[in-house]
Motif scaffolding. Structure first.
Motif, short mmCIF file in Angstrom:
data_model
loop_
_atom_site.label_atom_id
_atom_site.label_comp_id
_atom_site.label_asym_id
_atom_site.label_seq_id
_atom_site.Cartn_x
_atom_site.Cartn_y
_atom_site.Cartn_z
N SER A 177 2.41 1.48 6.34
CA SER A 177 1.49 2.39 7.03
C SER A 177 2.31 3.45 7.76
O SER A 177 2.74 3.24 8.90
CB SER A 177 0.62 1.61 8.03
OG SER A 177 -0.11 0.60 7.38
N GLU A 197 -2.26 1.88 11.25
CA GLU A 197 -2.79 0.62 10.71
C GLU A 197 -4.19 0.35 11.26
O GLU A 197 -5.06 -0.19 10.57
CB GLU A 197 -1.85 -0.53 11.05
CG GLU A 197 -0.47 -0.39 10.42
CD GLU A 197 0.54 -1.36 11.00
OE1 GLU A 197 0.20 -2.55 11.13
OE2 GLU A 197 1.66 -0.93 11.33
N ILE A 200 -4.38 -2.09 7.26
CA ILE A 200 -3.06 -2.56 6.85
C ILE A 200 -3.17 -3.10 5.43
O ILE A 200 -4.21 -3.64 5.03
CB ILE A 200 -2.58 -3.68 7.83
CG1 ILE A 200 -1.09 -3.97 7.66
CG2 ILE A 200 -3.39 -4.95 7.66
CD1 ILE A 200 -0.56 -4.89 8.74
N ALA A 203 -5.33 -5.56 10.56
CA ALA A 203 -4.41 -4.83 11.44
C ALA A 203 -4.61 -5.25 12.89
O ALA A 203 -3.65 -5.47 13.63
CB ALA A 203 -4.63 -3.33 11.29
#
Length: 320
Positions: A137, A197, A202, A219
């Motif tokens: 990310s 994220e 994520i 995330a």
């Protein structure tokens, strides 16, 4: 001797248990690896990658392969394979953390000292958080700057505010102000540094590493666990040590060597961190998991439509 079939990525310890993770992180956060030159780390990387390709140099022992993997895990990012900057590595948490935490605990009485040491600590934390992020990310320079300024402002506001508020409080309360500032800043710094994220999700995979999509809920879970781990890492040294120093400073011999109070606190913080860095990193598995049933509706439906009931959990690197 290690054969060509040696699986260098196979866990040496059971990561599903705290003790197994503790042994793993005690291995890769070993502060002595931070003293090694880049050339030695690059040699370890070459050996690890050769082993992954099934080509183990003749005469190489399993012990040598395990040590090469230790150096690789301590210095290279698990997502990108790139060498991490020295200060941001978890193996540098003991030398870096002991110097900065010792300074915060020793110089807590005046506002300028509080401002300086909190700024140094948040600069260090920002670099550690960026280095150990989930590299799948990406984050922009602007976002890094905003995260750094926000976390530093939070730490300074907490520390200076409490420092002024505790002027009339018992001395021990004032000694705990640095921990309050560190804990509050961690709650801001880590999520801000990893905001991509939280905004975009994520990357999650199945147990075989096949990418399934991106999840914001995953995330949130991963970043929350990292915040808890970081606060836990700092807590014993920053809570227990002030109590110890408060009592120790009442003795006459300590009053005669005030110039040694700072170095003494730095060394004692180091003792705490040698144990707490691997212990805090071990609280949760680095390869975090989440039930498919708890994912966002869109992602859950996508996984179920593609794999049916065969995929019950998704996995992701929560970072450190």
């Amino acid at each position: 001797m290690a054969g060509s079939g040696f699986d260098i990525d196979a866990p040496r310890w059971d990561h599903s248990t705290f003790i197994g993770r503790l042994k793993h992180f005690a291995n890769i956060t070993d502060w002595r690896t931070a003293l090694l030159p880049d050339s030695r780390l690059d040699e370890a990387k070459v050996l690890v990658e050769s082993c992954r390709q099934g080509s183990v140099p003749p005469g190489t022992t399993e012990e040598q392969l395990h040590y090469a993997k230790k150096l690789y895990d301590s210095a290279f990012h698990p997502d990108t394979g790139e060498r991490m900057n020295l200060i941001g590595r978890m193996s540098f948490q003991v030398p870096g953390g002991m110097a900065i935490t010792g300074g915060m605990l020793q110089f807590y009485r005046t506002v300028p000292a509080v401002v300086f040491w909190q700024w140094v600590n948040q600069s260090f934390n920002a670099l550690v958080n960026y280095t150990n992020r989930n590299a799948a990310s990406p984050i922009t320079t602007t976002q890094i700057g905003v995260a750094y300024l926000t976390a530093t402002s939070t730490a300074l506001a907490t520390a200076v505010g409490l420092n002024l508020y505790t002027k009339k409080a018992p001395p021990l309360v004032a000694r705990w102000v640095p921990f309050a500032a560190v804990a509050s800043a961690n709650c801001v710094n880590i999520p801000m540094m990893r905001q991509q994220e939280l905004l975009n999700g994520i990357a999650v995979t199945d147990e075989n590493g096949n990418k399934l999509g991106h999840s914001k809920k995953a995330a949130i879970k991963g970043i929350t666990q990292v915040v808890i781990s970081r606060v836990t890492m700092a807590a014993p040294g920053m809570i227990i040590l002030p109590i110890f120093m408060q009592r120790l400073e009442k003795y006459k011999f300590m009053q005669r060597i005030t110039f040694l109070h700072g170095p003494l606190q730095v060394m004692m913080v180091g003792v705490f961190l040698v144990f707490m860095v691997p212990a805090a990193c071990s609280l949760f598995p680095q390869q975090c998991s989440m039930a498919v049933s708890k994912l966002e509706p869109e992602l859950r439906e996508s996984v179920v439509s593609r794999y049916g009931d065969s995929v019950k959990y998704v996995y992701f690197n929560k970072g450190l």
